[in-house]
Enzyme design. Structure first.
Site, PDB file in Angstrom:
ATOM      1  N   ASN A  19       0.802  -1.259  -0.094  1.00  0.00           N
ATOM      2  CA  ASN A  19       0.001   0.070  -0.040  1.00  0.00           C
ATOM      3  C   ASN A  19       0.908   1.101   0.064  1.00  0.00           C
ATOM      4  OD1 ASN A  19       1.049   0.095   2.424  1.00  0.00           O
ATOM      5  ND2 ASN A  19      -0.898  -0.135   3.660  1.00  0.00           N
ATOM      6  N   GLU A  51       1.976   4.113   7.697  1.00  0.00           N
ATOM      7  CA  GLU A  51       1.020   3.702   6.688  1.00  0.00           C
ATOM      8  C   GLU A  51       0.338   4.926   6.025  1.00  0.00           C
ATOM      9  OE1 GLU A  51       0.117  -0.599   8.065  1.00  0.00           O
ATOM     10  OE2 GLU A  51       0.301   0.562   6.052  1.00  0.00           O
TER      11      GLU A  51
END
Ligand code: GLP
Length: 242
Positions: free
Chosen positions: A137, A144
């Site tokens: 991702n 993140e």
């Protein structure tokens, strides 16, 4: 903007990154390396161990800092990043164990430890060469999507997709820690040189977004475009969407 080197396959991409790390270690009397874990760097570390055994590189004056560690795993847990580093690299070269810094997963105050880890990097004079992988991702270390470009070493929550991807190393998904300590994007961007290694088609979209989109918190690796000395070393599969 980042330099992109596309190699024929994972083995040659891994060897190229090993050459860059060995060159950095040989470039000056004492060197600070930033190191990464995961499946991607395994071959690179094996190449470095070969070079050490062949007398091509010496780690006596190297200090290392790892990007991240799961919270809740002690350094001896088979899936801890400290254990990974000892198995893949530290146990096979002459680096001084007291100069290998991996965030503590089992300390009693992770947030305080994270701040202390950040200070240790600064006290060491900063990182000369930072090795990175990339998550599917687009995460770097455990930053993140949504992580800010000036984030520092801190405690973070892991996304469900990261937990699922990393579950392959555990007996079951619910054994995967849900939080980690990670160097921040701001911390990573202060390294003098950054080398990102990515292989396989599974990373092709993350690589495309990292190199083609304008930097955004949605794709943490896209902030690397702001750094003056970044090299993406890819195999053809990871470069296949460029
Ligand atoms: C983990 C690590 C990252 C690593 C990423 C990719 O989340 N925190 O540092 O780059 O996964 O791992 P792999 O190389 O196994 O694809």
């Amino acid at each position: 903007s980042p330099q992109v080197i596309v190699c024929a396959d994972e083995a040659s991409a891994s060897r190229k990154v090993a050459d860059m790390i060995v060159a950095a270690v040989n470039a000056k009397p004492s060197v600070v390396l930033g190191l990464a874990t995961g499946g991607t760097p395994v071959k690179t570390y094996a190449n470095i161990v070969e070079d050490f055994r062949a007398g091509k590189v010496d780690f006596r004056n190297v200090t290392s800092f790892n990007l991240d560690e799961y919270i809740g795993l002690s350094g001896t847990h088979p899936q801890s990043f400290r254990h990974f580093m000892e198995l893949q690299l530290f146990n096979h070269i002459n680096i001084d164990p007291s100069k290998t810094f991996v965030p503590e997963g089992c300390g009693d105050d992770p947030a305080a430890h994270a701040a202390e880890f950040e200070k240790r990097i600064a006290d060491a004079g900063g990182i000369d060469l930072q090795l990175l992988g990339i998550g599917h991702n687009g995460h770097i270390a455990f930053n993140e999507p949504g992580s800010s470009a000036d984030s520092r070493t801190r405690v973070v929550g892991l996304t469900q997709s990261t937990i699922e991807k990393n579950a392959r190393f555990f007996d079951s998904e619910d054994e995967v820690p849900k939080t980690a300590i990670t160097m921040g994007i701001g911390t990573i961007l202060e390294a003098k040189q950054i080398v990102l290694l990515a292989t396989g088609t599974g990373k092709a979209e993350a690589i495309r977004l990292s190199l083609q989109a304008s930097p955004s918190d949605d794709v943490p690796a896209s902030w690397l475009a702001k750094h003056p000395q970044v090299t993406f070393v890819l195999d053809e599969a990871a470069a296949s969407e460029l």
